[in-house]
Design a protein around this motif. Structure first.
Motif, PDB file in Angstrom:
ATOM      1  N   GLY A  89       8.118   7.445  -6.423  1.00 41.41           N
ATOM      2  CA  GLY A  89       7.689   6.445  -5.452  1.00 41.41           C
ATOM      3  C   GLY A  89       8.778   5.433  -5.151  1.00 41.41           C
ATOM      4  O   GLY A  89       9.622   5.141  -5.994  1.00 41.41           O
ATOM      5  N   CYS A  90       8.742   4.913  -3.953  1.00 39.78           N
ATOM      6  CA  CYS A  90       9.805   4.046  -3.433  1.00 39.78           C
ATOM      7  C   CYS A  90       9.176   2.798  -2.830  1.00 39.78           C
ATOM      8  O   CYS A  90       8.095   2.861  -2.243  1.00 39.78           O
ATOM      9  N   SER A  91       9.851   1.662  -2.977  1.00 34.18           N
ATOM     10  CA  SER A  91       9.272   0.398  -2.523  1.00 34.18           C
ATOM     11  C   SER A  91       9.155   0.306  -1.012  1.00 34.18           C
ATOM     12  O   SER A  91       8.467  -0.583  -0.513  1.00 34.18           O
ATOM     13  N   PHE A  92       9.782   1.215  -0.260  1.00 37.10           N
ATOM     14  CA  PHE A  92       9.569   1.200   1.194  1.00 37.10           C
ATOM     15  C   PHE A  92       8.078   1.227   1.505  1.00 37.10           C
ATOM     16  O   PHE A  92       7.613   0.584   2.444  1.00 37.10           O
ATOM     17  N   SER A  93       7.325   2.005   0.722  1.00 34.91           N
ATOM     18  CA  SER A  93       5.894   2.154   1.006  1.00 34.91           C
ATOM     19  C   SER A  93       5.168   0.825   0.846  1.00 34.91           C
ATOM     20  O   SER A  93       4.366   0.433   1.692  1.00 34.91           O
ATOM     21  N   PHE A  94       5.435   0.110  -0.279  1.00 36.78           N
ATOM     22  CA  PHE A  94       4.692  -1.135  -0.440  1.00 36.78           C
ATOM     23  C   PHE A  94       5.246  -2.228   0.469  1.00 36.78           C
ATOM     24  O   PHE A  94       4.500  -3.119   0.893  1.00 36.78           O
ATOM     25  N   GLU A  95       6.546  -2.158   0.812  1.00 36.14           N
ATOM     26  CA  GLU A  95       7.077  -3.151   1.749  1.00 36.14           C
ATOM     27  C   GLU A  95       6.398  -3.011   3.110  1.00 36.14           C
ATOM     28  O   GLU A  95       6.098  -4.008   3.772  1.00 36.14           O
ATOM     29  N   ALA A 151       3.391  -2.047   3.570  1.00 42.75           N
ATOM     30  CA  ALA A 151       2.055  -2.637   3.404  1.00 42.75           C
ATOM     31  C   ALA A 151       2.132  -4.170   3.422  1.00 42.75           C
ATOM     32  O   ALA A 151       1.247  -4.833   3.971  1.00 42.75           O
ATOM     33  N   LEU A 152       3.180  -4.731   2.816  1.00 44.71           N
ATOM     34  CA  LEU A 152       3.344  -6.192   2.840  1.00 44.71           C
ATOM     35  C   LEU A 152       3.545  -6.685   4.270  1.00 44.71           C
ATOM     36  O   LEU A 152       2.961  -7.692   4.683  1.00 44.71           O
ATOM     37  N   ILE A 153       4.365  -5.971   5.020  1.00 45.31           N
ATOM     38  CA  ILE A 153       4.625  -6.370   6.407  1.00 45.31           C
ATOM     39  C   ILE A 153       3.335  -6.280   7.216  1.00 45.31           C
ATOM     40  O   ILE A 153       3.010  -7.176   8.001  1.00 45.31           O
ATOM     41  N   GLU A 154       2.578  -5.210   6.999  1.00 43.97           N
ATOM     42  CA  GLU A 154       1.311  -5.057   7.724  1.00 43.97           C
ATOM     43  C   GLU A 154       0.312  -6.148   7.340  1.00 43.97           C
ATOM     44  O   GLU A 154      -0.597  -6.458   8.110  1.00 43.97           O
ATOM     45  N   ALA A 155       0.485  -6.719   6.129  1.00 45.51           N
ATOM     46  CA  ALA A 155      -0.383  -7.824   5.694  1.00 45.51           C
ATOM     47  C   ALA A 155       0.098  -9.166   6.238  1.00 45.51           C
ATOM     48  O   ALA A 155      -0.476 -10.203   5.922  1.00 45.51           O
ATOM     49  N   GLY A 156       1.177  -9.143   7.012  1.00 47.29           N
ATOM     50  CA  GLY A 156       1.642 -10.376   7.647  1.00 47.29           C
ATOM     51  C   GLY A 156       2.701 -11.127   6.870  1.00 47.29           C
ATOM     52  O   GLY A 156       3.073 -12.240   7.249  1.00 47.29           O
ATOM     53  N   ARG A 166      -2.483  -2.292  -4.835  1.00 44.82           N
ATOM     54  CA  ARG A 166      -3.144  -1.117  -4.252  1.00 44.82           C
ATOM     55  C   ARG A 166      -2.266   0.123  -4.307  1.00 44.82           C
ATOM     56  O   ARG A 166      -2.738   1.218  -3.989  1.00 44.82           O
ATOM     57  N   PHE A 167      -1.004  -0.025  -4.699  1.00 41.06           N
ATOM     58  CA  PHE A 167      -0.045   1.081  -4.633  1.00 41.06           C
ATOM     59  C   PHE A 167       0.588   1.360  -6.001  1.00 41.06           C
ATOM     60  O   PHE A 167       1.794   1.194  -6.178  1.00 41.06           O
ATOM     61  N   PRO A 168      -0.218   1.783  -6.974  1.00 39.61           N
ATOM     62  CA  PRO A 168       0.327   1.981  -8.328  1.00 39.61           C
ATOM     63  C   PRO A 168       1.401   3.056  -8.397  1.00 39.61           C
ATOM     64  O   PRO A 168       2.223   3.038  -9.315  1.00 39.61           O
ATOM     65  N   SER A 169       1.421   3.993  -7.456  1.00 33.81           N
ATOM     66  CA  SER A 169       2.422   5.059  -7.529  1.00 33.81           C
ATOM     67  C   SER A 169       3.752   4.651  -6.907  1.00 33.81           C
ATOM     68  O   SER A 169       4.720   5.411  -6.968  1.00 33.81           O
ATOM     69  N   VAL A 170       3.816   3.481  -6.315  1.00 29.11           N
ATOM     70  CA  VAL A 170       5.096   2.983  -5.798  1.00 29.11           C
ATOM     71  C   VAL A 170       5.362   1.604  -6.407  1.00 29.11           C
ATOM     72  O   VAL A 170       5.569   0.632  -5.698  1.00 29.11           O
TER      73      VAL A 170
END
Lengths: 274, 274
Positions: free
Chosen positions: A128-134, A136-141, A193-197
């Motif tokens: 897993g790579c932090s691009f995925s959670f980043e 999600a952070l951007i989508e959260a504003g 919400r993203f334990p695999s990343v």
């Protein structure tokens, strides 16, 4: 290796950022060999580590013991270059823009196709790579400082040891993103919400508490400012397993070139636990 | 008002802490008039505010605008002392250990039964209470300092204004619990599951950022130590609506005596969102 009837040029990549299959064709053809962070936003990208089978079993145990920095989102069968969990058509020998080859811990080659290096005993790990959670952070504003300034996220070796196996050991490497306290709380919620990343942060606040002497001098990536009223928030980082593997000096190891990841067919939301 | 064939004595309360119905009978009978925090762990307790109908509609709007400090877990019909969302047998006129009566903002009486004060226009609000999320924190393995030392949680007026209505306004009051950074992250995860009992913290770290001048001098409750390596974590607090109502000076207001809450039939887990 190019399944497209009319091969696309590298200049086409910007027109194709939203099209996973088209981007993969350009990468597979060797036409695009650059970084992937700006491509196909919303799609899971992964760190790649390929090891001989006699190292792979132990590495899987290491991942199991260190899920925050090292959760595999796919593990292949030995010798099989396919990764069906991530996409039916993916072939790890061609679908990463660029690869680095290490023998006994030393870099020996950088290539854009693995056919001449492939062996029947190679096992692929996609982590897993932090691009995925980043995303999600951007989508959260939330605003992510290093992205706003076009820099690489700052990363630091810590005094938090990974849980070792016989041959794999080393410090946990973390990435840092500064936030106001209220945004830090929101970022903890979103990344949980993203334990695999990498999941939730492993630390926030005082950098010295985890052995970081100077927040302005990261061990990897670029420094970013922590402004007054902000706190640094630290996530376990995918550089951890890369450093651990390099230290272990396996007979052969193949990784993606940093920044040039494997692009899957999965939306980031497929990794969310709730 | 005592439905038990053999009334229990106040001394029985310790033997009954796990039995909601038995504890309620002692409270209903006026036999137990003390604090409730140690009773029936795992069961939802609530703050009580009772207002005349001509104030109640506006207070519900205030709650809607300020969900972190003020989420009602039950709102009654005017004049009806029952709260079926919280338990079929609950009667708010008898089932709180002690009540405070305010007229035009001034305390005029403290009673253990509301029958002589009840009116056909009274609306009961039961507001979420941090006991519920503290129980979840304890079940997650975290230590809560003020509980460990047998103190009341420290509470502070902040410079964060509530979102006002015509007659209701005032500062957000927060409660503070100190944690290590790793435990603070876990506490954010755990309390995020309980949006109706204040949910996630609203601040962590520097107290002055939210207008708290001296962390050692809370405005309500007891001071607790923030040890080296710990950070203070701040949650919106149920004292916020109490203070707001007192400031508004309604013609009549009835609240629970602080610490002596309404005990419901619901398990805390019933409030968890996931």
């Amino acid at each position: 290796m190019n399944d497209m009837s009319t091969p696309a040029s590298a200049g086409d990549i910007n027109a194709l950022v939203g099209d996973v299959i088209a981007v993969r064709q350009l990468i597979r053809a060797g036409t695009y060999t650059g970084e992937t962070s700006a491509l196909v936003p919303g799609i899971v990208q992964g760190n790649v580590a390929i090891l001989p089978e006699d190292w792979a079993d132990e590495f899987l145990l290491f991942c199991h013991r260190n899920p925050k920095p090292c959760t595999p989102i796919a593990v292949s069968e030995p010798g099989n270059p396919k990764l069906p969990e991530l996409g039916d058509d993916i072939d790890v020998r061609t679908d990463v823009p660029a690869y680095r080859i290490f023998q006994n811990g030393e870099p020996v080659a950088e290539v854009t196709d693995l056919h001449e290096w492939w062996r029947d005993d190679l096992v692929t790990f996609v982590l897993g790579c932090s691009f995925s959670f980043e995303q999600a952070l951007i989508e959260a504003g939330l605003r992510i400082r290093h992205r706003d300034i076009g820099a690489t996220v700052p990363m630091y070796r810590t005094n938090i040891s990974t849980s070792a196996t016989h041959r794999f050991s080393g410090p946990t490497v973390v990435s840092m993103r500064p936030f106001t306290p209220a945004d830090a709380i929101r970022a903890i919620q979103v990344t949980s919400r993203f334990p695999s990343v990498h999941g939730a942060p492993i630390h926030l606040g005082d950098p010295t508490a985890i052995g970081i002497v100077d927040i302005a001098r990261p061990d990897y990536g670029d420094a970013v400012e922590v402004r007054p009223g902000e706190i640094p928030v630290f996530w376990a980082c995918g550089v951890t397993p890369q450093a651990v593997i390099e230290n272990a000096r396996p007979s052969l190891c193949i990784t993606h070139r940093p920044g040039s990841m494997l692009i899957s067919n999965l939306p980031n939301s497929a990794l969310a636990t709730f």
